[in-house]
Design a protein around this motif. Structure first.
Motif, short mmCIF file in Angstrom:
data_model
loop_
_atom_site.label_atom_id
_atom_site.label_comp_id
_atom_site.label_asym_id
_atom_site.label_seq_id
_atom_site.Cartn_x
_atom_site.Cartn_y
_atom_site.Cartn_z
N GLY A 125 -5.86 -42.32 0.28
CA GLY A 125 -6.59 -42.43 -0.97
C GLY A 125 -6.91 -41.08 -1.59
N PHE A 126 -7.36 -40.14 -0.76
CA PHE A 126 -7.68 -38.79 -1.22
C PHE A 126 -6.47 -38.13 -1.87
CE2 PHE A 126 -7.00 -34.38 0.38
CZ PHE A 126 -7.82 -33.70 -0.50
N HIS A 127 -5.32 -38.20 -1.21
CA HIS A 127 -4.11 -37.56 -1.72
C HIS A 127 -3.61 -38.24 -3.00
CE1 HIS A 127 -3.12 -34.49 1.31
NE2 HIS A 127 -3.62 -35.32 2.22
N VAL A 128 -3.69 -39.57 -3.03
CA VAL A 128 -3.26 -40.30 -4.23
C VAL A 128 -4.13 -39.91 -5.42
CG1 VAL A 128 -3.17 -42.59 -5.31
CG2 VAL A 128 -2.18 -42.24 -3.04
N GLY B 228 0.08 -35.91 8.05
CA GLY B 228 0.06 -34.73 7.20
C GLY B 228 -1.34 -34.16 7.10
N PRO B 229 -1.53 -33.09 6.31
CA PRO B 229 -2.85 -32.47 6.14
C PRO B 229 -3.91 -33.48 5.71
CG PRO B 229 -1.14 -31.10 5.15
CD PRO B 229 -0.47 -32.38 5.55
N THR C 92 6.11 -40.71 8.42
CA THR C 92 6.30 -40.44 7.00
C THR C 92 5.27 -39.44 6.51
OG1 THR C 92 6.95 -42.77 6.80
CG2 THR C 92 6.71 -41.52 4.77
N TYR C 93 5.74 -38.36 5.93
CA TYR C 93 4.85 -37.29 5.47
C TYR C 93 4.08 -37.75 4.23
CZ TYR C 93 3.22 -32.60 4.33
OH TYR C 93 2.43 -31.50 4.06
N ILE C 94 2.84 -37.33 4.13
CA ILE C 94 1.92 -37.82 3.11
C ILE C 94 2.46 -37.58 1.69
CG2 ILE C 94 0.57 -35.67 3.21
CD1 ILE C 94 -0.73 -39.24 2.39
#
Length: 341
Positions: free
Chosen positions: A13-16, A200-201, A235-237
């Motif tokens: 959610g944060f990355h999106v 991922g991070p 799968t990478y973010i």
């Protein structure tokens, strides 16, 4: 567009949200910030989006971002249908991205009620709000765990998934069924995404990438289930976010059937990686050797996952491209900086 993203303080959610904000969409993020894992990490993610911890701790109150004029956050729970209904009524969202859920296969063996509350009751609340607020499109998180005891690989959305082996998987399958029903009855688009082992991070502390890195750096043994005879579609973010955002922005190809109200996709790396190879990539990046504690298979776990993403490639030009070596290096660089180790 104006977009609601639930699970805003979560890993995906944060990355999106960050990607949507950078593309100038107006976003409202919602999260209950529960203590399933370290809330300090959740607050740190939200802080990156310009929401202070003091503001994020307030319940049922929309707060503005200090970093983004197009982002606001509300700490609430999707099981709170009154607050959720008022939010939808006031904001009139174009699109909803529901990533809020009680996560984790193994935890569902310990606390099944948490999955019923969030993943079933909460999801029905989301569907009801979309129905009554004329939301154009609901995009929601499903999971690769729905494939359960399937032996055929790669996993295809055309496969039968009637044999889940964890309550988490069963709750995600129920989301797909409920979304299909609402799309059919109330004529709004819904798209389910079966995520495959995202890393991922800013990743989750209960996931393999995080657990292995932390243990190896602290010179503690790592638990390797099924004695290492496991394979995952890691799968990478950034690849995940690319796919999710393309769907939210409706950037489909000419092959996409716009008459279909209900869609379901796998979203993964389109490649299965041996667990021991994944561990080796971490060891190489850390320049340390893992002390492996070989364990039996965990209840609710599966031996192999592998996503067939051909339909997502066809409909949205999805193109996962991050090699394991690159993704692992990015995570470890973030981990060392964040934890100052």
């Amino acid at each position: 567009m104006k977009i609601l993203v639930t699970g805003a303080s979560g890993f995906i959610g944060f990355h999106v949200i960050k990607s949507l904000l950078d593309s100038k969409h107006t976003v409202v993020g919602l999260d209950n910030i529960n203590d399933y894992y370290d809330i300090n990490l959740k607050y740190a993610r939200i802080k990156e989006l310009g929401i202070t911890r003091k503001n994020a701790e307030q319940f049922n109150s929309i707060v503005k971002s200090k970093n983004y004029t197009n982002f606001r956050f509300i700490r609430s729970d999707i099981t709170d249908d009154n607050t959720l209904g008022n939010l939808f009524e006031e904001e009139r969202f174009d699109v909803v991205c529901n990533l809020a859920a009680q996560a984790g296969v193994r935890y569902s063996l310990e606390n099944p009620k948490a999955y019923v509350d969030s993943n079933i009751v909460g999801f029905v609340n989301i569907l009801e709000c979309c129905r009554h607020s004329q939301v154009e499109h609901l995009v929601y998180a499903s999971s690769s765990s729905v494939y359960g005891m399937n032996k055929k690989v790669p996993f295809s959305t055309a496969d039968n998934v009637d044999h889940p082996i964890s309550l988490y998987a069963a709750s995600k399958k129920s989301n797909e069924l409920m979304a299909h029903t609402y799309s059919h009855l109330y004529d709004f688009r819904s798209t389910g995404l079966r995520f495959f082992t995202v890393y991922g991070p800013w990743g989750r502390p209960d996931m393999a990438m995080f657990l292995f890195t932390k243990a190896i750096l602290n010179k503690k043994p790592i638990n390797v289930f099924n004695k290492g005879a496991m394979e995952r579609d890691f799968t990478y973010i950034d690849d995940i976010v690319q796919g999710v955002v393309r769907i939210l922005e409706n950037k489909h190809t000419s092959s996409y059937d716009s008459s279909k109200k209900y869609n379901l996709y796998n979203i993964g790396n389109n490649k299965s990686v041996k667990l021991n190879d994944f561990i080796e990539a971490i060891e190489n990046e850390l320049e340390m050797v893992a002390d492996k504690n070989l364990m039996p298979m965990q209840p609710g776990d599966v031996e192999k996952t592998w996503a067939d993403v051909d339909s997502l490639i066809r409909d949205y030009a999805y193109s996962p491209s991050t090699p394991i070596k690159t993704g692992v290096a990015e995570f470890i660089n973030w981990y060392k900086n964040f934890y100052k180790t």
